[in-house]
Design an enzyme around this catalytic site. Structure first.
Site, PDB file in Angstrom:
ATOM      1  N   LYS A   1       0.856  -1.188   0.000  1.00 36.25           N
ATOM      2  CA  LYS A   1       0.000   0.000   0.000  1.00 36.25           C
ATOM      3  C   LYS A   1       0.883   1.226   0.000  1.00 36.25           C
ATOM      4  O   LYS A   1       1.835   1.309   0.776  1.00 36.25           O
ATOM      5  CB  LYS A   1      -0.864  -0.011   1.276  1.00 36.25           C
ATOM      6  CG  LYS A   1      -1.876   1.097   1.335  1.00 36.25           C
ATOM      7  CD  LYS A   1      -3.194   0.705   0.694  1.00 36.25           C
ATOM      8  CE  LYS A   1      -4.141   1.848   0.508  1.00 36.25           C
ATOM      9  NZ  LYS A   1      -3.866   2.700  -0.674  1.00 36.25           N
TER      10      LYS A   1
ATOM     11  N   LYS B   1       5.074   2.303   8.497  1.00 38.05           N
ATOM     12  CA  LYS B   1       3.849   3.026   8.884  1.00 38.05           C
ATOM     13  C   LYS B   1       2.659   2.079   9.039  1.00 38.05           C
ATOM     14  O   LYS B   1       1.930   2.141  10.036  1.00 38.05           O
ATOM     15  CB  LYS B   1       3.544   4.065   7.801  1.00 38.05           C
ATOM     16  CG  LYS B   1       2.497   5.078   8.181  1.00 38.05           C
ATOM     17  CD  LYS B   1       2.191   6.015   7.018  1.00 38.05           C
ATOM     18  CE  LYS B   1       3.434   6.679   6.458  1.00 38.05           C
ATOM     19  NZ  LYS B   1       3.136   7.572   5.320  1.00 38.05           N
TER      20      LYS B   1
ATOM     21  N   LYS C   1       5.069   2.095  -2.992  1.00 34.67           N
ATOM     22  CA  LYS C   1       5.035   3.508  -3.416  1.00 34.67           C
ATOM     23  C   LYS C   1       5.263   3.550  -4.925  1.00 34.67           C
ATOM     24  O   LYS C   1       5.909   2.653  -5.484  1.00 34.67           O
ATOM     25  CB  LYS C   1       6.142   4.305  -2.721  1.00 34.67           C
ATOM     26  CG  LYS C   1       5.873   5.798  -2.694  1.00 34.67           C
ATOM     27  CD  LYS C   1       4.926   6.165  -1.562  1.00 34.67           C
ATOM     28  CE  LYS C   1       4.588   7.633  -1.541  1.00 34.67           C
ATOM     29  NZ  LYS C   1       3.823   7.965  -0.320  1.00 34.67           N
TER      30      LYS C   1
ATOM     31  N   THR D   1      -5.105  12.869   5.987  1.00 33.08           N
ATOM     32  CA  THR D   1      -3.705  12.989   6.416  1.00 33.08           C
ATOM     33  C   THR D   1      -3.556  14.174   7.369  1.00 33.08           C
ATOM     34  O   THR D   1      -2.946  14.057   8.444  1.00 33.08           O
ATOM     35  CB  THR D   1      -2.775  13.134   5.197  1.00 33.08           C
ATOM     36  OG1 THR D   1      -3.031  12.026   4.328  1.00 33.08           O
ATOM     37  CG2 THR D   1      -1.318  13.156   5.597  1.00 33.08           C
TER      38      THR D   1
ATOM     39  N   ASN E   1      -2.495  19.389   0.154  1.00 30.49           N
ATOM     40  CA  ASN E   1      -3.547  18.606   0.814  1.00 30.49           C
ATOM     41  C   ASN E   1      -3.273  18.452   2.305  1.00 30.49           C
ATOM     42  O   ASN E   1      -4.072  18.847   3.147  1.00 30.49           O
ATOM     43  CB  ASN E   1      -3.664  17.244   0.105  1.00 30.49           C
ATOM     44  CG  ASN E   1      -4.620  16.311   0.830  1.00 30.49           C
ATOM     45  OD1 ASN E   1      -4.469  16.058   2.016  1.00 30.49           O
ATOM     46  ND2 ASN E   1      -5.628  15.819   0.144  1.00 30.49           N
TER      47      ASN E   1
HETATM   48  P1  NAD Z   1       0.393  18.223  -2.288  1.00 31.15           P
HETATM   49  O1  NAD Z   1       0.839  18.003  -3.672  1.00 31.15           O
HETATM   50  O2  NAD Z   1      -1.071  18.348  -2.052  1.00 31.15           O
HETATM   51  O3  NAD Z   1       1.088  19.530  -1.669  1.00 31.15           O
HETATM   52  C1  NAD Z   1       2.467  19.713  -1.604  1.00 31.15           C
HETATM   53  C2  NAD Z   1       2.699  21.119  -1.068  1.00 31.15           C
HETATM   54  O4  NAD Z   1       4.071  21.297  -0.791  1.00 31.15           O
HETATM   55  C3  NAD Z   1       2.290  22.242  -2.035  1.00 31.15           C
HETATM   56  O5  NAD Z   1       1.663  23.270  -1.302  1.00 31.15           O
HETATM   57  C4  NAD Z   1       3.637  22.734  -2.566  1.00 31.15           C
HETATM   58  O6  NAD Z   1       3.572  24.081  -2.996  1.00 31.15           O
HETATM   59  C5  NAD Z   1       4.475  22.553  -1.311  1.00 31.15           C
HETATM   60  N1  NAD Z   1       5.913  22.527  -1.545  1.00 31.15           N
HETATM   61  C6  NAD Z   1       6.622  21.820  -2.442  1.00 31.15           C
HETATM   62  N2  NAD Z   1       7.939  22.100  -2.294  1.00 31.15           N
HETATM   63  C7  NAD Z   1       8.038  22.995  -1.278  1.00 31.15           C
HETATM   64  C8  NAD Z   1       9.123  23.662  -0.638  1.00 31.15           C
HETATM   65  N3  NAD Z   1      10.380  23.455  -1.021  1.00 31.15           N
HETATM   66  N4  NAD Z   1       8.854  24.505   0.378  1.00 31.15           N
HETATM   67  C9  NAD Z   1       7.589  24.737   0.793  1.00 31.15           C
HETATM   68  N5  NAD Z   1       6.525  24.113   0.226  1.00 31.15           N
HETATM   69  C10 NAD Z   1       6.758  23.259  -0.788  1.00 31.15           C
HETATM   70  O7  NAD Z   1       1.035  17.044  -1.439  1.00 31.15           O
HETATM   71  P2  NAD Z   1       0.512  16.407  -0.082  1.00 31.15           P
HETATM   72  O8  NAD Z   1      -0.365  15.278  -0.431  1.00 31.15           O
HETATM   73  O9  NAD Z   1       0.035  17.486   0.810  1.00 31.15           O
HETATM   74  O10 NAD Z   1       1.869  15.785   0.470  1.00 31.15           O
HETATM   75  C11 NAD Z   1       2.766  16.535   1.297  1.00 31.15           C
HETATM   76  C12 NAD Z   1       3.617  15.565   2.084  1.00 31.15           C
HETATM   77  O11 NAD Z   1       2.753  14.739   2.879  1.00 31.15           O
HETATM   78  C13 NAD Z   1       4.452  14.599   1.241  1.00 31.15           C
HETATM   79  O12 NAD Z   1       5.667  14.329   1.899  1.00 31.15           O
HETATM   80  C14 NAD Z   1       3.603  13.349   1.204  1.00 31.15           C
HETATM   81  O13 NAD Z   1       4.366  12.178   0.958  1.00 31.15           O
HETATM   82  C15 NAD Z   1       3.042  13.375   2.615  1.00 31.15           C
HETATM   83  N6  NAD Z   1       1.847  12.559   2.762  1.00 31.15           N
HETATM   84  C16 NAD Z   1       0.734  12.810   2.024  1.00 31.15           C
HETATM   85  C17 NAD Z   1      -0.374  11.968   2.172  1.00 31.15           C
HETATM   86  C18 NAD Z   1      -1.657  12.197   1.427  1.00 31.15           C
HETATM   87  O14 NAD Z   1      -2.627  11.477   1.711  1.00 31.15           O
HETATM   88  N7  NAD Z   1      -1.747  13.154   0.540  1.00 31.15           N
HETATM   89  C19 NAD Z   1      -0.326  10.895   3.078  1.00 31.15           C
HETATM   90  C20 NAD Z   1       0.832  10.700   3.834  1.00 31.15           C
HETATM   91  C21 NAD Z   1       1.905  11.530   3.661  1.00 31.15           C
END
Ligand code: NAD
Length: 430
Positions: free
Chosen positions: A67, A91, A103, A187, A218
């Protein structure tokens, strides 16, 4: 060149040894079960063909089908995907899900694609992976720069290929295509809940907690919104283009509204930045990490805090919403300093927990109410948080990360030993 996967493996070895996990088990978890690397050829709107490297890693299936999300980003590499898949393995074990770790990703800047190109890319990814993934083999979900719409396209493509309905092949889908209520914000909500558990243990009022949040996508937006609504003072927020700051506190709803207003109607990605909110002072990405705050929330990408900037980090608590935002070397320094870190493998597990709920709902063909999803998420996280907290407070010189890894690795060890290791067979007579 620095390797995120080497860092992830180093952490596995160090924390595995500290938790007394057998060398054979650590060794078997040090390599992925399988990684599929391919190149997607996409017909662009101007008639040209472009090629994009794509990956899917099935790291471990010891506890169930693999997953993990799919990332569309220009930093995606086999190395990064394997690290993320190893973290997913830990996790899922930490929060007791019947899943292994996986992944996927595509090396692309999706913001420069038209919607039709993005759809062709998403469908091409699923065509390439259709024999590799499946509801009982490997179940993808959204990650950085992928979303519910993309998951919907991928489900559809899988079903066109297989010629029957398979909603459980992917999670994080739109609700009307078999998605779960509450998945979109899961999340951020999960990260908010574990932060609240920590706050109640430490006996602090929300108003006394100043927060800096890196990343407003997100996960970053949803934790920001819930913290803001609870009364925490959000003093800084950043996205890929820059950061904003206000010592008196930012209005999260207003910033979100401004970002959304600038989004053109047919765009899948936000073209604007938090920095366009002229009411607030602009600061640099680096300055956000150096702010005098109680809580720092990295919610963007890996290695936001490394040996280069760790000494300037003043926050007392860190909720790791991103995967792997603190390098191994920086983590050691923060641990010695007494910074309390809620580790990624617990802090951002709300996403995979509600993905699991979505998978269960799809298999049972019985959707749950939002209240049920939120209640079960809270119950699951409370149990895991309390376990980590208790382990940490009963052991000497231990962090919440060590506690989380100890729990996950012991669980994996039991299953791996059952399947056969030298220790298992030499003790078989006992
Ligand atoms: P997303 O694509 O919705 O958002 C990413 C955000 O990060 C955007 O606002 C972008 O502008 C910002 N960003 C990118 N580079 C940056 C930088 N150098 N400095 C500041 N901001 C920056 O992605 P997401 O789903 O919110 O994922 C964010 C993190 O959370 C990732 O590490 C992802 O693996 C982790 N995560 C996400 C989920 C999920 O369900 N979406 C679950 C577990 C973990």
């Amino acid at each position: 060149m620095s390797s995120v996967f080497s860092d992830a493996r180093q952490r596995l070895h160090t924390l595995g040894q500290l938790s007394g996990i057998s060398a054979a088990v650590i060794e078997s978890l040090s390599r992925p079960k399988a990684t599929l690397c391919t190149s997607l050829s996409i017909l662009m709107d101007d008639g040209s063909t472009q090629y994009f490297d794509a990956y899917r890693c099935q790291y471990s299936s010891h506890l169930g089908p693999c997953k993990g999300g799919i990332r569309f980003h220009s930093n995606v590499s086999q190395d990064e995907i394997q690290a993320l898949a190893l973290w997913m393995t830990i996790k899922c074990a930490v929060v007791d899900l019947p899943f292994g770790g996986g992944k996927g990703g595509v090396n692309v800047d999706p913001k420069v694609l038209s919607r039709m190109e993005l759809e062709r890319l998403s469908r091409a990814y699923m065509r390439a992976m259709a024999d590799f993934v499946g509801p009982d083999k490997d179940i993808p979900a959204p990650d950085v720069y992928t979303n519910a719409r993309i998951m919907g396209w991928m489900r559809d493509e899988f079903e066109v290929i297989k010629r029957h309905k398979q909603p459980a092949v992917i999670t994080g889908k739109p609700v009307n295509l078999g998605g779960s209520l509450g998945r979109e914000e899961a999340t951020g909500r999960g990260a908010f809940l574990v932060t609240e558990f920590l706050r109640s243990k430490e006996g602090k009022a929300p108003e006394d907690i100043r927060v800096a949040i890196q990343g407003f996508g997100n996960a970053g937006y949803n934790i920001a919104k819930l913290l803001f609504d609870t009364g925490y003072k959000i003093v800084a927020i950043s996205d890929s283009k820059g950061a904003i700051y206000d010592a008196a506190g930012l209005d999260v709803d207003r910033i979100k509204q401004l970002k959304d207003e600038c989004r053109s109607l047919d765009s899948d990605y936000c073209e604007s930045s938090v920095c366009e909110s002229t009411t607030y002072k602009s600061i640099s990405h680096e300055e956000l990490f150096e702010l005098d705050v109680e809580l720092l929330v990295p919610a963007a990408l890996e290695n936001a805090i490394t040996i280069k900037n760790v000494k300037k980090v003043k926050a007392r608590w860190i909720t790791e919403v991103a995967n792997g935002p603190i390098s191994v070397a920086a983590d050691e320094i923060l641990f010695k300093k007494g910074t309390v870190i809620i580790p990624d493998v617990l802090a951002n597990s709300g996403g995979v927990i509600v993905s699991y709920f979505e998978w269960v709902q799809n298999k049972a063909a019985y959707p749950w109410s939002l209240e049920e999803v939120q209640l079960r998420l809270q119950e699951k996280l409370k149990i895991s948080f309390d376990e980590m907290w208790q382990y940490q407070h009963q052991s000497e010189n231990t962090s919440l990360r060590m506690a989380a890894y100890a729990k996950a690795l012991k669980k994996l060890e039991q299953v791996i030993k059952m399947r056969g290791t030298k220790e298992y067979f030499s003790n078989a007579e006992n």
